[in-house]
Design a protein around this motif. Structure first.
Motif, PDB file in Angstrom:
ATOM      1  N   THR A 195       0.811  -1.224   0.000  1.00 14.28           N
ATOM      2  CA  THR A 195       0.000   0.000   0.000  1.00 14.28           C
ATOM      3  C   THR A 195       0.839   1.266   0.000  1.00 14.28           C
ATOM      4  OG1 THR A 195      -0.178  -0.005   2.421  1.00 14.28           O
ATOM      5  CG2 THR A 195      -1.905  -1.157   1.169  1.00 14.28           C
ATOM      6  N   SER A 196       2.186   1.127   0.012  1.00 12.22           N
ATOM      7  CA  SER A 196       3.016   2.311  -0.183  1.00 12.22           C
ATOM      8  C   SER A 196       3.108   2.673  -1.661  1.00 12.22           C
ATOM      9  CB  SER A 196       4.423   2.086   0.380  1.00 12.22           C
ATOM     10  OG  SER A 196       5.130   1.109  -0.376  1.00 12.22           O
ATOM     11  N   LYS A 197       2.629   1.744  -2.515  1.00  8.68           N
ATOM     12  CA  LYS A 197       2.704   1.968  -3.962  1.00  8.68           C
ATOM     13  C   LYS A 197       1.330   2.044  -4.615  1.00  8.68           C
ATOM     14  CE  LYS A 197       7.093  -0.532  -4.227  1.00  8.68           C
ATOM     15  NZ  LYS A 197       7.819  -1.700  -4.815  1.00  8.68           N
ATOM     16  N   MET A 198       0.264   1.859  -3.862  1.00  3.62           N
ATOM     17  CA  MET A 198      -1.081   1.933  -4.422  1.00  3.62           C
ATOM     18  C   MET A 198      -2.065   2.382  -3.357  1.00  3.62           C
ATOM     19  SD  MET A 198      -2.278  -2.077  -4.740  1.00  3.62           S
ATOM     20  CE  MET A 198      -0.915  -2.551  -5.812  1.00  3.62           C
ATOM     21  N   THR A 199      -3.191   2.930  -3.792  1.00  5.54           N
ATOM     22  CA  THR A 199      -4.224   3.377  -2.871  1.00  5.54           C
ATOM     23  C   THR A 199      -5.081   2.187  -2.442  1.00  5.54           C
ATOM     24  OG1 THR A 199      -5.851   3.778  -4.609  1.00  5.54           O
ATOM     25  CG2 THR A 199      -4.311   5.578  -4.097  1.00  5.54           C
ATOM     26  N   PRO A 200      -5.848   2.330  -1.357  1.00  2.00           N
ATOM     27  CA  PRO A 200      -6.759   1.250  -0.967  1.00  2.00           C
ATOM     28  C   PRO A 200      -7.714   0.860  -2.090  1.00  2.00           C
ATOM     29  CG  PRO A 200      -6.534   2.809   0.825  1.00  2.00           C
ATOM     30  CD  PRO A 200      -5.807   3.414  -0.340  1.00  2.00           C
ATOM     31  N   ALA A 201      -8.216   1.846  -2.840  1.00  3.67           N
ATOM     32  CA  ALA A 201      -9.134   1.530  -3.936  1.00  3.67           C
ATOM     33  C   ALA A 201      -8.445   0.707  -5.016  1.00  3.67           C
ATOM     34  CB  ALA A 201      -9.695   2.821  -4.534  1.00  3.67           C
ATOM     35  N   GLU A 202      -7.192   1.024  -5.306  1.00  7.18           N
ATOM     36  CA  GLU A 202      -6.448   0.247  -6.311  1.00  7.18           C
ATOM     37  C   GLU A 202      -6.171  -1.166  -5.796  1.00  7.18           C
ATOM     38  OE1 GLU A 202      -3.914   3.839  -8.483  1.00  7.18           O
ATOM     39  OE2 GLU A 202      -3.147   2.910  -6.642  1.00  7.18           O
ATOM     40  N   ALA A 203      -5.873  -1.282  -4.511  1.00 11.75           N
ATOM     41  CA  ALA A 203      -5.644  -2.609  -3.936  1.00 11.75           C
ATOM     42  C   ALA A 203      -6.910  -3.463  -4.026  1.00 11.75           C
ATOM     43  CB  ALA A 203      -5.199  -2.473  -2.478  1.00 11.75           C
ATOM     44  N   VAL A 204      -8.041  -2.848  -3.708  1.00  2.94           N
ATOM     45  CA  VAL A 204      -9.310  -3.584  -3.790  1.00  2.94           C
ATOM     46  C   VAL A 204      -9.594  -4.004  -5.220  1.00  2.94           C
ATOM     47  CG1 VAL A 204     -11.815  -3.296  -3.602  1.00  2.94           C
ATOM     48  CG2 VAL A 204     -10.322  -2.582  -1.718  1.00  2.94           C
ATOM     49  N   GLN A 205      -9.294  -3.132  -6.188  1.00  2.00           N
ATOM     50  CA  GLN A 205      -9.516  -3.480  -7.583  1.00  2.00           C
ATOM     51  C   GLN A 205      -8.663  -4.670  -8.003  1.00  2.00           C
ATOM     52  OE1 GLN A 205     -11.838  -2.491  -9.398  1.00  2.00           O
ATOM     53  NE2 GLN A 205     -11.266  -3.298 -11.416  1.00  2.00           N
ATOM     54  N   GLU A 206      -7.446  -4.740  -7.493  1.00  2.00           N
ATOM     55  CA  GLU A 206      -6.582  -5.878  -7.808  1.00  2.00           C
ATOM     56  C   GLU A 206      -7.171  -7.173  -7.245  1.00  2.00           C
ATOM     57  OE1 GLU A 206      -1.880  -7.134  -7.244  1.00  2.00           O
ATOM     58  OE2 GLU A 206      -2.457  -5.032  -7.472  1.00  2.00           O
ATOM     59  N   ILE A 207      -7.702  -7.102  -6.032  1.00  2.00           N
ATOM     60  CA  ILE A 207      -8.331  -8.283  -5.440  1.00  2.00           C
ATOM     61  C   ILE A 207      -9.569  -8.687  -6.239  1.00  2.00           C
ATOM     62  CG2 ILE A 207      -9.517  -9.144  -3.384  1.00  2.00           C
ATOM     63  CD1 ILE A 207      -7.653  -7.318  -1.729  1.00  2.00           C
ATOM     64  N   PHE A 208     -10.366  -7.708  -6.664  1.00  2.00           N
ATOM     65  CA  PHE A 208     -11.562  -8.003  -7.448  1.00  2.00           C
ATOM     66  C   PHE A 208     -11.210  -8.639  -8.787  1.00  2.00           C
ATOM     67  CE2 PHE A 208     -14.378  -6.239  -4.480  1.00  2.00           C
ATOM     68  CZ  PHE A 208     -15.686  -6.369  -4.937  1.00  2.00           C
ATOM     69  N   LEU A 209     -10.146  -8.168  -9.406  1.00  2.00           N
ATOM     70  CA  LEU A 209      -9.736  -8.748 -10.686  1.00  2.00           C
ATOM     71  C   LEU A 209      -9.330 -10.212 -10.504  1.00  2.00           C
ATOM     72  CD1 LEU A 209      -7.660  -5.807 -12.223  1.00  2.00           C
ATOM     73  CD2 LEU A 209      -9.869  -6.683 -13.022  1.00  2.00           C
ATOM     74  N   TYR A 210      -8.636 -10.510  -9.409  1.00  2.00           N
ATOM     75  CA  TYR A 210      -8.251 -11.900  -9.138  1.00  2.00           C
ATOM     76  C   TYR A 210      -9.498 -12.767  -8.901  1.00  2.00           C
ATOM     77  CZ  TYR A 210      -6.263 -16.008  -6.910  1.00  2.00           C
ATOM     78  OH  TYR A 210      -5.934 -17.311  -6.605  1.00  2.00           O
ATOM     79  N   LEU A 211     -10.440 -12.271  -8.108  1.00  2.00           N
ATOM     80  CA  LEU A 211     -11.660 -13.040  -7.821  1.00  2.00           C
ATOM     81  C   LEU A 211     -12.459 -13.298  -9.090  1.00  2.00           C
ATOM     82  CD1 LEU A 211     -12.772 -11.237  -4.534  1.00  2.00           C
ATOM     83  CD2 LEU A 211     -11.865 -13.558  -4.722  1.00  2.00           C
ATOM     84  N   ALA A 212     -12.511 -12.324  -9.979  1.00  2.00           N
ATOM     85  CA  ALA A 212     -13.235 -12.513 -11.242  1.00  2.00           C
ATOM     86  C   ALA A 212     -12.516 -13.524 -12.127  1.00  2.00           C
ATOM     87  CB  ALA A 212     -13.379 -11.167 -11.968  1.00  2.00           C
ATOM     88  N   GLU A 213     -11.187 -13.420 -12.173  1.00  2.00           N
ATOM     89  CA  GLU A 213     -10.397 -14.347 -12.988  1.00  2.00           C
ATOM     90  C   GLU A 213     -10.572 -15.783 -12.504  1.00  2.00           C
ATOM     91  OE1 GLU A 213      -5.906 -14.927 -12.536  1.00  2.00           O
ATOM     92  OE2 GLU A 213      -6.053 -13.507 -14.200  1.00  2.00           O
ATOM     93  N   GLN A 214     -10.692 -15.966 -11.174  1.00  2.00           N
ATOM     94  CA  GLN A 214     -10.842 -17.300 -10.602  1.00  2.00           C
ATOM     95  C   GLN A 214     -12.283 -17.776 -10.548  1.00  2.00           C
ATOM     96  OE1 GLN A 214      -8.239 -19.355  -9.749  1.00  2.00           O
ATOM     97  NE2 GLN A 214      -7.047 -17.745 -10.751  1.00  2.00           N
ATOM     98  N   GLY A 215     -13.222 -16.965 -10.997  1.00  2.00           N
ATOM     99  CA  GLY A 215     -14.615 -17.389 -11.102  1.00  2.00           C
ATOM    100  C   GLY A 215     -15.454 -17.186  -9.868  1.00  2.00           C
ATOM    101  N   TYR A 216     -14.927 -16.516  -8.829  1.00  2.00           N
ATOM    102  CA  TYR A 216     -15.701 -16.326  -7.601  1.00  2.00           C
ATOM    103  C   TYR A 216     -16.742 -15.224  -7.735  1.00  2.00           C
ATOM    104  CZ  TYR A 216     -12.377 -19.402  -5.299  1.00  2.00           C
ATOM    105  OH  TYR A 216     -11.624 -20.491  -4.942  1.00  2.00           O
ATOM    106  N   ILE A 217     -16.485 -14.235  -8.566  1.00  2.00           N
ATOM    107  CA  ILE A 217     -17.476 -13.192  -8.829  1.00  2.00           C
ATOM    108  C   ILE A 217     -17.620 -13.035 -10.332  1.00  2.00           C
ATOM    109  CG2 ILE A 217     -17.046 -11.965  -6.667  1.00  2.00           C
ATOM    110  CD1 ILE A 217     -15.334  -9.979  -8.202  1.00  2.00           C
ATOM    111  N   GLN A 218     -18.765 -12.545 -10.747  1.00  2.00           N
ATOM    112  CA  GLN A 218     -19.042 -12.403 -12.170  1.00  2.00           C
ATOM    113  C   GLN A 218     -19.102 -10.933 -12.541  1.00  2.00           C
ATOM    114  OE1 GLN A 218     -22.680 -14.616 -12.683  1.00  2.00           O
ATOM    115  NE2 GLN A 218     -21.616 -16.566 -12.835  1.00  2.00           N
TER     116      GLN A 218
END
Length: 571
Positions: free
Chosen positions: A548-571
């Motif tokens: 988080t020294s290199k990204m904002t909380p919103a950017e961190a959350v977006q990275e997590i969301f992209l992973y969850l979508a890629e793995q099929g947990y969210i659509q």
């Protein structure tokens, strides 16, 4: 080999359960006796002793029998018995007893099941036991040895048993057959030759063909007896397994197969385990027993290298068949040959293309909602599996964030919670480290033991949320790998587990220091601060790493969301 099997050779006429008049006397006596609440492993052993699945044992082994079993796979009188069955206790409990004393044995809720008359009390040489029984003393190489060293207590008690009742089960009562009950059923149906089949895996079309072919060759009926017992009573997979077995049994010819389940605490002792399983099925009335080449191996049906030599279990059971009275039938795996539209033995296939689906591939197809072909499994089994293991988009999951204080875990977790709440497709629960400490673990200190206990408590709550289709957001420091791995093992049984290492550098966390912890630690005012006076062990294989020294909380959350979508947990 010809075996003369008859119902008189089975021990089902005997029992360690006393007459109800004697049971009343024992209940009155037990009020004054020292008592012991048994764990699930011990309850499995007690039930098998009382119902005579462990015949010829009449109680927990005393020292002479124990040492003969460990070294020779025989009791002191020469009868074959491959694995030690003793009551393990702590030194403090053992010190209160002497030979001749009587102990009340209870289930986990304190309900009286049996009274043990103590024969001997001793401290075994676990190193020698591990080497003889498992073939190694290295706990990191063998889960059976690890259990012996870490879960089995250091003192053993042997003695005879008087049983009042078998442990109480509320699930699948009609399938929890005792040796006496199976013996009667086999006689009533005229089954003099019965093939026992032990399993703990899901069964599919090729298994049916394999078992049918083996039974026909043996000229007998089939006793399908899966092992259950050590799973938590709330384990969904236990119920799924049994429902799937019931579906498979419906695919066999009528009056050819009997389904039963056995509460068995398996030891994973390879060839000894296979021999143990064979003797137990003999006690249930079987004349034949199917043994896999890797039977009893702790790494059977996994991607890991087998611990015991392939085929050794079959050779041991076959070599002792004239003495045990139960014939070994080799388990020969089958697959589906498209050219013939039939199932063939894999060891007979030359150039033909044989189709099969591994357990790993089956799990992937279930997780992604993909087709499972009819040649592989029965529609009823597939329906049960899909009911219990929905695709990832409908599963619960846990996002477990770990990192130093001030790394940004809590902020990311709060943003994640808002985003998931906006989606409205699953219930969401936030398990922040400070909140859990206050409400669930206020009595704990910051020792390593208590830190790990705090994390496994969080893991248990998260597993229940995940099991019931929700989203658990966890944001503790969690400085130690062992408790994080324990959580991964637990939660992954019920749904997704996504570990996020919030790897913000210590100097950045110190600069933020919203709670003033680091300043106090540097000044020597407080101890046990992770990163200063206590270690932080980074995760070995996290799914996501965030700084988080290199990204904002919103950017961190977006990275997590992209992973969850890629793995099929969210659509």
């Amino acid at each position: 080999m010809t075996l003369n099997f008859s119902s008189s050779s089975a021990p089902y006429s005997e029992s360690l359960l006393v007459h109800f008049c004697r049971a009343e006397q024992l209940r009155a006596e037990a009020v004054q006796l020292p008592s012991r609440d048994l764990n699930r492993r011990q309850l499995c052993d007690l039930e098998a002793l009382l119902n005579r699945a462990f015949y010829p044992l009449s109680g927990f082994l005393c020292r002479d029998d124990y040492e003969h079993v460990v070294q020779e796979m025989r009791l002191a009188d020469g009868k074959i018995w491959p694995l030690p069955v003793c009551l393990d206790v702590e030194e403090a409990f053992a010190a209160k007893l002497k030979p001749g004393d009587r102990v009340a044995l209870n289930d986990g809720e304190g309900f009286l099941l049996a009274v043990l008359t103590v024969g001997e009390i001793w401290q075994p040489d676990k190193q020698a036991e591990a080497k003889a029984v498992y073939g190694t003393t290295e706990a990191d190489r063998h889960p059976g040895v690890q259990a012996l060293f870490t879960q089995v207590k250091d003192w053993y008690i042997g003695g005879t048993l008087e049983g009042l009742t078998l442990p109480i089960h509320y699930d699948f009562r009609e399938l929890r057959l005792t040796p006496a009950e199976t013996g009667r059923r086999f006689m009533q149906q005229g089954w003099r030759r019965v093939l026992g089949f032990h399993t703990k895996e899901y069964l599919h079309c090729a298994h049916r063909e394999m078992v049918l072919a083996a039974a026909r060759k043996a000229g007998g009926a089939i006793f399908l007896q899966p092992a259950v017992g050590l799973d938590h009573p709330g384990s969904r997979e236990h119920y799924t397994h049994v429902h799937c077995y019931q579906e498979v049994v419906r695919q066999f010819p009528a009056n050819m197969i009997q389904l039963g389940i056995i509460p068995l605490a398996e030891r994973h002792a390879g060839p000894r385990e296979a021999l143990w399983h064979a003797l137990i099925r003999k006690n249930y009335g079987c004349s034949h027993f199917m043994v896999a080449a890797d039977h009893g191996d702790p790494f059977a049906d996994t991607d890991e290298e087998l611990f015991y030599p392939l085929g050794e279990a079959q050779r041991l059971v076959a070599s002792l068949a004239p003495e045990t009275g139960i014939e070994m039938v080799p388990e020969r795996a089958m697959g589906y040959a498209e050219e013939r539209a039939s199932y063939v033995y894999l060891d007979e296939v030359a150039d033909e293309t044989v189709r099969n689906i591994t357990s790993k591939e089956l799990k992937r197809r279930l997780e992604w909602g993909l087709e499972i072909p009819e040649w592989f499994s029965f529609p009823g089994v597939v329906a049960e599996l899909r009911r219990s293991f929905p695709p990832r988009s409908k599963q619960g999951f846990t996002v477990f964030m770990t990192g130093l204080s001030g790394s940004g875990k809590s902020t990311i977790a709060k943003v994640l919670m808002v985003r998931f709440m906006e989606m409205r497709d699953r219930p969401v629960t936030l398990l922040d480290g400070d909140i859990v400490r206050k409400n669930l673990s206020s009595e704990l200190t910051f020792s390593k033991e208590h830190r790990n206990l705090n994390i496994t408590r969080i893991g248990y709550v998260a597993s229940e949320i995940t099991k019931n289709g929700g989203i658990a957001l966890c944001a503790p420091i969690a400085p130690y790998e062992e408790s994080r791995q324990e959580n991964r093992r637990l939660i992954s049984r019920y749904g997704g587990y996504i570990e996020v290492h919030v790897a913000t550098p210590l100097e950045v966390c110190e600069h933020r220091d919203r709670k003033g912890l680091y300043a106090k630690a540097r000044a020597g005012l407080v101890k046990g601060v992770t990163g200063i006076s206590d270690p932080y062990i980074p995760p070995s294989h996290p799914e996501i790493v965030i700084d988080t020294s290199k990204m904002t909380p919103a950017e961190a959350v977006q990275e997590i969301f992209l992973y969850l979508a890629e793995q099929g947990y969210i659509q």
